[in-house]
Write an enzyme that holds these catalytic residues in place. Structure first.
Site, PDB file in Angstrom:
ATOM      1  N   SER A   8       0.738  -1.068   0.023  1.00  0.00           N
ATOM      2  CA  SER A   8      -0.124  -0.101   0.038  1.00  0.00           C
ATOM      3  C   SER A   8       0.980   1.176  -0.026  1.00  0.00           C
ATOM      4  CB  SER A   8      -0.797  -0.132   1.149  1.00  0.00           C
ATOM      5  OG  SER A   8      -1.447   1.171   1.577  1.00  0.00           O
ATOM      6  N   ASP A  35      -4.890   3.404  -1.792  1.00  0.00           N
ATOM      7  CA  ASP A  35      -6.195   3.841  -0.921  1.00  0.00           C
ATOM      8  C   ASP A  35      -6.604   5.047  -1.172  1.00  0.00           C
ATOM      9  OD1 ASP A  35      -5.964   1.715   0.888  1.00  0.00           O
ATOM     10  OD2 ASP A  35      -4.009   1.953   1.231  1.00  0.00           O
ATOM     11  N   MET A  37      -9.314   7.975   0.200  1.00  0.00           N
ATOM     12  CA  MET A  37      -9.946   8.370   1.224  1.00  0.00           C
ATOM     13  C   MET A  37     -10.730   9.656   1.069  1.00  0.00           C
ATOM     14  SD  MET A  37      -7.436   7.153   4.221  1.00  0.00           S
ATOM     15  CE  MET A  37      -6.651   5.595   4.548  1.00  0.00           C
ATOM     16  N   HIS A  66      -8.645   0.878  -3.687  1.00  0.00           N
ATOM     17  CA  HIS A  66      -9.429   0.640  -2.506  1.00  0.00           C
ATOM     18  C   HIS A  66      -9.985   2.035  -2.159  1.00  0.00           C
ATOM     19  CE1 HIS A  66      -9.450  -0.450   2.235  1.00  0.00           C
ATOM     20  NE2 HIS A  66     -10.720  -0.247   1.647  1.00  0.00           N
ATOM     21  N   MET A  68     -12.224   4.317   0.216  1.00  0.00           N
ATOM     22  CA  MET A  68     -12.771   4.503   1.533  1.00  0.00           C
ATOM     23  C   MET A  68     -13.610   5.658   1.411  1.00  0.00           C
ATOM     24  SD  MET A  68      -9.671   3.071   3.752  1.00  0.00           S
ATOM     25  CE  MET A  68      -8.561   3.185   2.113  1.00  0.00           C
ATOM     26  N   MET A 137     -10.650  -5.919   6.390  1.00  0.00           N
ATOM     27  CA  MET A 137     -10.004  -4.883   7.025  1.00  0.00           C
ATOM     28  C   MET A 137      -9.468  -5.447   8.407  1.00  0.00           C
ATOM     29  SD  MET A 137      -9.934  -2.441   5.005  1.00  0.00           S
ATOM     30  CE  MET A 137      -8.871  -1.635   6.116  1.00  0.00           C
ATOM     31  N   ASP A 175      -6.257  -6.390   4.498  1.00  0.00           N
ATOM     32  CA  ASP A 175      -5.806  -5.072   4.557  1.00  0.00           C
ATOM     33  C   ASP A 175      -5.808  -4.223   5.949  1.00  0.00           C
ATOM     34  OD1 ASP A 175      -4.956  -2.698   3.760  1.00  0.00           O
ATOM     35  OD2 ASP A 175      -6.804  -1.998   2.725  1.00  0.00           O
TER      36      ASP A 175
HETATM   37  C1  DX5 Z   1      -5.915   1.388   5.885  1.00  0.00           C
HETATM   38  C2  DX5 Z   1      -5.866   1.254   4.579  1.00  0.00           C
HETATM   39  C3  DX5 Z   1      -4.701   0.248   4.415  1.00  0.00           C
HETATM   40  C4  DX5 Z   1      -3.043   0.867   5.019  1.00  0.00           C
HETATM   41  C5  DX5 Z   1      -2.517  -0.304   5.611  1.00  0.00           C
HETATM   42  O1  DX5 Z   1      -7.234   2.247   5.990  1.00  0.00           O
HETATM   43  O2  DX5 Z   1      -6.861   0.649   3.824  1.00  0.00           O
HETATM   44  O3  DX5 Z   1      -4.546  -0.046   2.789  1.00  0.00           O
HETATM   45  O4  DX5 Z   1      -2.491   1.497   4.040  1.00  0.00           O
HETATM   46  O5  DX5 Z   1      -1.438   0.125   6.182  1.00  0.00           O
HETATM   47  P1  DX5 Z   1      -0.935  -0.851   7.125  1.00  0.00           P
HETATM   48  O6  DX5 Z   1      -0.155  -1.956   6.412  1.00  0.00           O
HETATM   49  O7  DX5 Z   1       0.336   0.095   7.734  1.00  0.00           O
HETATM   50  O8  DX5 Z   1      -1.747  -1.111   8.152  1.00  0.00           O
HETATM   51 ZN    ZN Z   2      -6.271  -0.306   1.721  1.00  0.00          ZN
END
Ligand code: DX5
Ligand code: ZN
Length: 218
Positions: A8, A35, A37, A66, A68, A137, A175
């Site tokens: 990621s 990711d 967001m 992904h 969010m 998650m 993830d």
């Molecule tokens: C969290 C993201 C993940 C994040 C994972 O909201 O969806 O993809 O980057 O990071 P680590 O591996 O540091 O938990």
């Molecule tokens: Zn993610």
């Protein structure tokens, strides 16, 4: 087939996205996990289509996007245009999930559904046949670097049973909080894709860390 490693980029140095892409390209990473967001579905804001399109010419590896974000159905086309190959939306963020999944597939992308730690895998029974990936998650989404929630193991096990029972071709992605300590157990329980952010990018040698994750025996 061996498992898939999807670093990621959220945990990477944003002043060096080009170098990071080159490093991942040359590494054993299979996918780029991106990711997105919106500051509404999750408390944090990361990046969106422009950053993904900028990265797209730098690699031929799979872009695992992904989302969010609330009402992800508003942006399916945009993420296709930006270069997404797999587009994952949250169960909790899309009211008409069945329609959303089909819209993703109609654009020629693989459709994924992500579940927050509190959302039971059994809620996916009626759409499991329509999707390509379930993202479980291991942390509450929004930030990298959080610690792994142990209950996720049970969810992997349960989801693996649901998928195998119906002989479906759906990948299980984990993830959040993934590291070399929990990775082999996650694979044993039936995970197919491991996302890792801080474990890779905060390590001294990300290429080696990716290799280490890739070479774990199931
Ligand atoms: C969290 C993201 C993940 C994040 C994972 O909201 O969806 O993809 O980057 O990071 P680590 O591996 O540091 O938990
Ligand atoms: Zn993610």
């Amino acid at each position: 087939m061996s498992h898939i490693i999807a670093p990621s980029l959220l945990a990477s140095d944003f002043t060096k996205l080009g170098e990071t892409a080159a490093m991942l390209n040359a590494s054993q990473a299979d996918w780029f996990h991106l990711d997105v967001m919106d500051g509404v579905f999750v408390p944090n804001i990361s990046f969106g289509m422009p950053v993904i399109s900028a990265l797209r010419p730098l690699t031929e590896k799979v872009f695992d996007v992904h989302l969010m974000i609330e009402q992800p159905e508003r942006y399916i086309r945009d993420f296709k245009m930006a270069g997404a190959d797999v587009l994952t939306v949250h169960y909790e963020a899309s009211k008409h999930l069945h329609r959303t999944i089909h819209a993703i597939r109609d654009e020629g992308m693989k459709a994924g559904v992500a579940l927050n730690p509190h959302t039971p895998v059994t809620l996916l029974y009626d759409v499991l046949d329509d999707i390509d990936l379930v993202c479980l998650m291991g942390v509450n989404p929004g930030f990298g670097g959080q610690s792994f929630i142990e209950n996720t193991y049970l969810k992997v096990e349960q989801l693996r049973m649901m998928i195998d029972e119906s002989d479906l071709d759906v990948k299980i992605e984990i993830d959040g909080g993934v590291n070399s300590e929990n990775a082999s157990k996650l694979l044993e329980y039936g995970a197919d894709v491991l996302v890792a952010g801080s474990f890779v990018f905060r390590s001294e040698n990300p290429t080696e860390t990716i290799k280490q994750l890739k070479e774990i025996e199931r």
